[in-house]
Structures are given as structure tokens and as C-alpha cells.
Write a protein that holds these residues in place. Structure first.
Motif: not given
Length: 184
Positions: A19-23, A136-138, A141-143
């Protein structure tokens, strides 16, 4: 663009872990190999190990963002369809396309059937491979990301998600393989 109004199964453990954004980060260097992995190929009912392609053929790793068997990322859905429609063009050029999703095997089987996928769809519900490749993720789900590997497994090109440039086009990806042949 919603692909369905059925949100059943969206809020699961994977959703909350991502859930939390990771670039996305540019982690790998060009001309260096990428990490090996082994994942189930839902399309063909086998297990795929990336290192099995080394020394044999180039590979496109296409990390994609599918939330559930009915919910696709609006940026990824057209990309998945374009890769599937052009899968024969890739294979004609000796390139294997490995699409990687975070949906579980049951969800992935439905995706394969619903979209008539010809290319291997690899299931990574733990998102371990997504994390190893630092895509990354947001928002659950993963980007998406694309990695072009030559026949020796060396990285030729990376495309990481951004809101300005979601996924590399089929033409861009095929061009990267052509550039590699010109450099030989």
C-alpha cells in the motif's frame, strides 16, 4: 478505465503489504546480469527459471500491475494487450517475453483465460521478485517495469514506471533488442 466493478479480493494481505508508495529505483547497471528467479508459468503449467534462457535467447521481463483477476491497472491493461498481440513478433525474432504479475495462481489462471494470453504469465504473489528488481509499489500492488536482457542475461535496457511514461511501448522494446544486435 475500470475493467470491472467487481472489487472482490482486492483488499488482501498483498494489498496492504504494497500500500505505501515506494518509488522504483535504477538498481541494475547496463551490461550486467540481473538476479535469477524461479516462478510458476501459469500460461503453460510449468516452472520458469530465468537462468535457463542464458546463453540461448534474449528475454523481455515485463513486470505488470494486476490487482485481482478482474482489476487491472489502467496503465498496464493496454500494455498487456499490446504485448500479447505482438507476442509472435517477439518470438519470431527469437525473444521470449516473460510477464510477471503479483496475482496468485488462481487469479492468474483467470487472467490467462480472460485475456487469451499467449506469453508466459509468471505468478509472484509474495512480490519477492518485484522487490528484488526494485520496481517500486503503490496503492496495493507493485509498479510495472520492463527489463530487456540479451541472450547472455545482461541488461540492455530498463524502463521503470512514472506517471509521465507508464510502460515502454512494444516498438521501443523491440528497438532495444535491435540496437543490441547492431552493437555486436
Amino acid at each position: 478505465m475500470l475493467t470491472s466493478t467487481d472489487f472482490t479480493g482486492l483488499f488482501n494481505e498483498r494489498f496492504f503489504r504494497n500500500f505505501l508508495p515506494i518509488p522504483a529505483t535504477s538498481y541494475f547497471r547496463i551490461e550486467i546480469g540481473t538476479p535469477d528467479f524461479q516462478l510458476p508459468d501459469i500460461t503453460n503449467g510449468t516452472v520458469v527459471k530465468l537462468s535457463d534462457y542464458r546463453g540461448k535467447q534474449p528475454v523481455l521481463l515485463a513486470f505488470t500491475r494486476i490487482f485481482t483477476e478482474k482489476q487491472y491497472c489502467p496503465f498496464c491493461y493496454p500494455h498487456i494487450k499490446a504485448l500479447n498481440e505482438n507476442y509472435e513478433e517477439f518470438t519470431k525474432r527469437g525473444i521470449e517475453v516473460l510477464m510477471i504479475t503479483s496475482t496468485d495462481e488462481r487469479q492468474s489462471q483467470i487472467v490467462v483465460q480472460d485475456l487469451g494470453l499467449k506469453m508466459p504469465l509468471l505468478s509472484d504473489p509474495s512480490c519477492n521478485i518485484f522487490r528484488r528488481y526494485k520496481v517500486g509499489q503503490a496503492l496495493g500492488a507493485p509498479l510495472p517495469a520492463q527489463f530487456v536482457l540479451d541472450q547472455d542475461g545482461k541488461l540492455l535496457y530498463t524502463h521503470l514506471f512514472s506517471f509521465l511514461d507508464h510502460n515502454a511501448s512494444v516498438e521501443t522494446l523491440l528497438t532495444q533488442f535491435n540496437v543490441a544486435k547492431l552493437d555486436e
